[in-house]
Design a protein around this motif. Sequence first.
Motif, PDB file in Angstrom:
ATOM      1  N   LYS A 118     -14.939  14.342   8.030  1.00 38.67           N
ATOM      2  CA  LYS A 118     -15.695  13.228   7.461  1.00 38.67           C
ATOM      3  C   LYS A 118     -14.872  12.475   6.414  1.00 38.67           C
ATOM      4  O   LYS A 118     -14.863  11.235   6.379  1.00 38.67           O
ATOM      5  CB  LYS A 118     -16.973  13.800   6.819  1.00 38.67           C
ATOM      6  N   VAL A 119     -14.178  13.242   5.574  1.00 38.83           N
ATOM      7  CA  VAL A 119     -13.370  12.616   4.520  1.00 38.83           C
ATOM      8  C   VAL A 119     -12.258  11.773   5.137  1.00 38.83           C
ATOM      9  O   VAL A 119     -12.052  10.611   4.774  1.00 38.83           O
ATOM     10  CB  VAL A 119     -12.784  13.698   3.571  1.00 38.83           C
ATOM     11  N   VAL A 120     -11.555  12.354   6.111  1.00 40.81           N
ATOM     12  CA  VAL A 120     -10.462  11.616   6.757  1.00 40.81           C
ATOM     13  C   VAL A 120     -10.999  10.326   7.366  1.00 40.81           C
ATOM     14  O   VAL A 120     -10.429   9.244   7.213  1.00 40.81           O
ATOM     15  CB  VAL A 120      -9.785  12.473   7.855  1.00 40.81           C
ATOM     16  N   GLN A 121     -12.149  10.465   8.038  1.00 40.74           N
ATOM     17  CA  GLN A 121     -12.726   9.297   8.705  1.00 40.74           C
ATOM     18  C   GLN A 121     -13.057   8.195   7.700  1.00 40.74           C
ATOM     19  O   GLN A 121     -12.657   7.043   7.871  1.00 40.74           O
ATOM     20  CB  GLN A 121     -13.984   9.735   9.436  1.00 40.74           C
ATOM     21  N   THR A 122     -13.747   8.565   6.641  1.00 43.18           N
ATOM     22  CA  THR A 122     -14.136   7.570   5.637  1.00 43.18           C
ATOM     23  C   THR A 122     -12.917   6.883   5.040  1.00 43.18           C
ATOM     24  O   THR A 122     -12.877   5.669   4.899  1.00 43.18           O
ATOM     25  CB  THR A 122     -14.949   8.236   4.514  1.00 43.18           C
ATOM     26  N   ILE A 123     -11.901   7.683   4.707  1.00 43.83           N
ATOM     27  CA  ILE A 123     -10.715   7.092   4.080  1.00 43.83           C
ATOM     28  C   ILE A 123      -9.963   6.221   5.079  1.00 43.83           C
ATOM     29  O   ILE A 123      -9.402   5.181   4.702  1.00 43.83           O
ATOM     30  CB  ILE A 123      -9.832   8.213   3.520  1.00 43.83           C
ATOM     31  N   SER A 124     -10.007   6.595   6.351  1.00 41.69           N
ATOM     32  CA  SER A 124      -9.258   5.803   7.326  1.00 41.69           C
ATOM     33  C   SER A 124      -9.882   4.417   7.528  1.00 41.69           C
ATOM     34  O   SER A 124      -9.215   3.504   7.988  1.00 41.69           O
ATOM     35  CB  SER A 124      -9.162   6.537   8.666  1.00 41.69           C
ATOM     36  N   TYR A 125     -11.161   4.247   7.194  1.00 43.67           N
ATOM     37  CA  TYR A 125     -11.772   2.912   7.288  1.00 43.67           C
ATOM     38  C   TYR A 125     -11.337   2.006   6.151  1.00 43.67           C
ATOM     39  O   TYR A 125     -11.400   0.799   6.267  1.00 43.67           O
ATOM     40  CB  TYR A 125     -13.305   2.961   7.190  1.00 43.67           C
ATOM     41  N   MET A 126     -10.965   2.612   5.026  1.00 43.76           N
ATOM     42  CA  MET A 126     -10.776   1.842   3.803  1.00 43.76           C
ATOM     43  C   MET A 126      -9.888   0.606   3.972  1.00 43.76           C
ATOM     44  O   MET A 126     -10.277  -0.483   3.547  1.00 43.76           O
ATOM     45  CB  MET A 126     -10.226   2.746   2.699  1.00 43.76           C
ATOM     46  N   PRO A 127      -8.716   0.745   4.610  1.00 41.28           N
ATOM     47  CA  PRO A 127      -7.840  -0.431   4.690  1.00 41.28           C
ATOM     48  C   PRO A 127      -8.493  -1.632   5.374  1.00 41.28           C
ATOM     49  O   PRO A 127      -8.142  -2.771   5.082  1.00 41.28           O
ATOM     50  CB  PRO A 127      -6.654   0.084   5.518  1.00 41.28           C
ATOM     51  N   ARG A 128      -9.484  -1.378   6.247  1.00 36.78           N
ATOM     52  CA  ARG A 128     -10.171  -2.470   6.925  1.00 36.78           C
ATOM     53  C   ARG A 128     -10.911  -3.381   5.937  1.00 36.78           C
ATOM     54  O   ARG A 128     -11.140  -4.548   6.202  1.00 36.78           O
ATOM     55  CB  ARG A 128     -11.126  -1.874   7.961  1.00 36.78           C
ATOM     56  N   PHE A 129     -11.271  -2.836   4.781  1.00 33.72           N
ATOM     57  CA  PHE A 129     -12.075  -3.597   3.833  1.00 33.72           C
ATOM     58  C   PHE A 129     -11.230  -4.315   2.789  1.00 33.72           C
ATOM     59  O   PHE A 129     -11.758  -4.963   1.898  1.00 33.72           O
ATOM     60  CB  PHE A 129     -13.092  -2.675   3.150  1.00 33.72           C
ATOM     61  N   ILE A 130      -9.926  -4.161   2.912  1.00 40.84           N
ATOM     62  CA  ILE A 130      -9.040  -4.772   1.920  1.00 40.84           C
ATOM     63  C   ILE A 130      -8.574  -6.130   2.432  1.00 40.84           C
ATOM     64  O   ILE A 130      -8.213  -6.279   3.599  1.00 40.84           O
ATOM     65  CB  ILE A 130      -7.851  -3.836   1.643  1.00 40.84           C
ATOM     66  N   SER A 131      -8.593  -7.118   1.552  1.00 46.19           N
ATOM     67  CA  SER A 131      -8.195  -8.470   1.941  1.00 46.19           C
ATOM     68  C   SER A 131      -6.719  -8.529   2.343  1.00 46.19           C
ATOM     69  O   SER A 131      -5.889  -7.801   1.796  1.00 46.19           O
ATOM     70  CB  SER A 131      -8.446  -9.407   0.770  1.00 46.19           C
ATOM     71  N   THR A 132      -6.415  -9.402   3.315  1.00 43.10           N
ATOM     72  CA  THR A 132      -5.009  -9.550   3.732  1.00 43.10           C
ATOM     73  C   THR A 132      -4.116  -9.917   2.550  1.00 43.10           C
ATOM     74  O   THR A 132      -2.967  -9.496   2.511  1.00 43.10           O
ATOM     75  CB  THR A 132      -4.846 -10.646   4.799  1.00 43.10           C
ATOM     76  N   VAL A 133      -4.647 -10.691   1.608  1.00 39.04           N
ATOM     77  CA  VAL A 133      -3.838 -11.064   0.444  1.00 39.04           C
ATOM     78  C   VAL A 133      -3.403  -9.813  -0.306  1.00 39.04           C
ATOM     79  O   VAL A 133      -2.243  -9.666  -0.689  1.00 39.04           O
ATOM     80  CB  VAL A 133      -4.641 -11.963  -0.519  1.00 39.04           C
ATOM     81  N   VAL A 134      -4.355  -8.894  -0.473  1.00 44.59           N
ATOM     82  CA  VAL A 134      -4.040  -7.667  -1.191  1.00 44.59           C
ATOM     83  C   VAL A 134      -3.032  -6.832  -0.393  1.00 44.59           C
ATOM     84  O   VAL A 134      -2.070  -6.300  -0.952  1.00 44.59           O
ATOM     85  CB  VAL A 134      -5.334  -6.865  -1.469  1.00 44.59           C
ATOM     86  N   VAL A 135      -3.249  -6.750   0.922  1.00 47.48           N
ATOM     87  CA  VAL A 135      -2.326  -5.977   1.759  1.00 47.48           C
ATOM     88  C   VAL A 135      -0.906  -6.511   1.605  1.00 47.48           C
ATOM     89  O   VAL A 135       0.046  -5.748   1.396  1.00 47.48           O
ATOM     90  CB  VAL A 135      -2.762  -6.028   3.239  1.00 47.48           C
ATOM     91  N   ILE A 136      -0.770  -7.830   1.680  1.00 43.80           N
ATOM     92  CA  ILE A 136       0.574  -8.406   1.603  1.00 43.80           C
ATOM     93  C   ILE A 136       1.158  -8.262   0.193  1.00 43.80           C
ATOM     94  O   ILE A 136       2.344  -7.984   0.030  1.00 43.80           O
ATOM     95  CB  ILE A 136       0.542  -9.893   2.038  1.00 43.80           C
ATOM     96  N   THR A 137       0.310  -8.381  -0.829  1.00 40.12           N
ATOM     97  CA  THR A 137       0.810  -8.189  -2.196  1.00 40.12           C
ATOM     98  C   THR A 137       1.311  -6.755  -2.377  1.00 40.12           C
ATOM     99  O   THR A 137       2.389  -6.534  -2.930  1.00 40.12           O
ATOM    100  CB  THR A 137      -0.308  -8.466  -3.227  1.00 40.12           C
TER     101      THR A 137
END
Lengths: 315, 290
Positions: A122-141
């Motif tokens: 469950k923990v792995v699954q929840t954490i693996s979703y996290m990057p989906r919620f981060i804005s592309t601007v933040v990802v690129i920064t």
Amino acid sequence: MAKKAALTAEEKAARKRSAKNHFRRYWVLYAMMVLPVIYYIVFKYLPMVGSVLAFRRYRPGMGPFGTEWTLRYWERFLKDPAFWSALRNTVITSVSNLVINFPIPIIFAILLNEVRAKKFKKVVQTISYMPRFISTVVVITILNELLSPSSGMINQLIVACGGEPIYFMNQSAWFRPIYILSETWQFTGWTAIIYLAAITSISPDLFEAAEMDGASRLQQIWYVTIPSILPTVMVMLIMNVGHLLSLGFEKILLMYTPANSGVSDIIDTMVYRVGLAQQNYSYATAIGLFSGIIGLILVTSSNAVSKKLTGESIY
Amino acid sequence: MQKRYHTAENIIFDTIVYLVMFFVLVVCLVPFLYMIAVSFSGMKPLVNNEVFLWPKEFTLESYKTIFTYPNFFHAYGNTFIYAFGGTAIALVMTSLMAYPLSKTFLWGNKFFTKMVVLTMFFSGGMIPTYLIYSSLGIVGTRAAILMPFAINSFNLIILINFFKGLPNEIEEAALIDGLGYFGILRRIVLPLSTAGFATIGLYYAVFFWNDWFNALIYLKGSQYPVMLFLRNIVNGTMAIADGAGSAEKTTMAISLKSAVIITSTVPIITLYPFLQKFFVKGLTIGGVKG
């Protein structure tokens, strides 16, 4: 003959009455739709009509639909080497993205399903979703920081191992790998949801029977899990092929630098550059329409293939 | 059974599975932890590249700086306006369309559904859309963000499928009791659809929260959301701080950037785990069947 005509007249009257009844009963439901339908017409369909601008000359202040008919923009972009280079970049980047990022979520879902410790899973699954919620601007920064030649973690590691720092974000050779890996990072966990759902709907009897027959875990995956989720995999593949031309435009725009423009200029960034930055509206509309039509052909044909092969269709 | 399970092959397999899972955890978390560490670290360890996953010389300086920086505060407020206002409008508009479309007996149901589905595969394109919006007079106003994204066709179809799955009997009973369709939607369908609304509400909120591109082309500087603010700092369009030397300036920029990243990402990241059980279901209902 006469009798029949009378009957149809009666039928017509009955239908009229039932139509009246229908509207009297359900008019509220139709009324609810009025605002959303206006929304669709104004914000989605009017811009579609606006695509005629690809065939019309735009003059400032003369409305969004242009002034006179012309084909010059099509002639011009078909001869424009920048367009062909953008098309090539779009196809190469999206095909390599598909080849790498299509199988990874499937493998991840299968392996995650093999984790027996429920809490950890469950923990792995929840954490693996996290990057989906981060804005592309933040990802690129974040990428800019991690890959920075002077202070980035990766380059410090390279220097510590005796190498030369690499200008990751500014070299054409690194553009595609970074784009594709950042997509892996962002969407693997998210896409895996669909495959995990397919895996959990497999009957446990199948696994028990396989175990009885002495199948190892790996054999269970190969002979039970994979065949069972194959229809889902097919549908997803076809959907992905249908959307082949729609890359993560915003991310690519953020990664675009003059130094890597040779590989990072895709059709969408070209439309943005030519259209909104240089205000060459009709020309950019023609390029956009061209890629939109190819996209539509890809979706409809891949959907037809899907219907024939798997019986599943997406619309 | 127990014996058969603990074969050498299975143990190796289990080890590999757990190694892969730990790798996934590390890869997902490290970039984020690094940014947190940087944002709380003092200047000196940052200049000397000593910060890894734990803050050194703990300080709140960068957070203090960005919160006294009026542009950041303004942008952050704008993001809240777009995320809450946009999501609220979107939920109302989407349910107004989804509820009638979930009633297949309505005339024109097929036609309107097709009208929706078509927009998922073909759109007017960037330039015509921009020109139409600008001739509607919404470019340069907040309406350019709040209105055009009120209905997302994917979310609409998720909600239609959700409504279709609700039991019919309650509605019929309510109709007999004299409740109109608006009343049914408000008092019966909405309370029963928490899962559906949580799913698409999260999707809308994430979209509005994270959007920067539409803000870039449709809005004026004072209306920019925090993501566009961050992008402008990153590509140097906007200076965030005046340091003494240039090395100090870039280091300062790094810790300020990470502080902006953390403050602008934390709200959405703390939100999604609570909605997880809903959106997993929502995605599997609406996703493939669409």
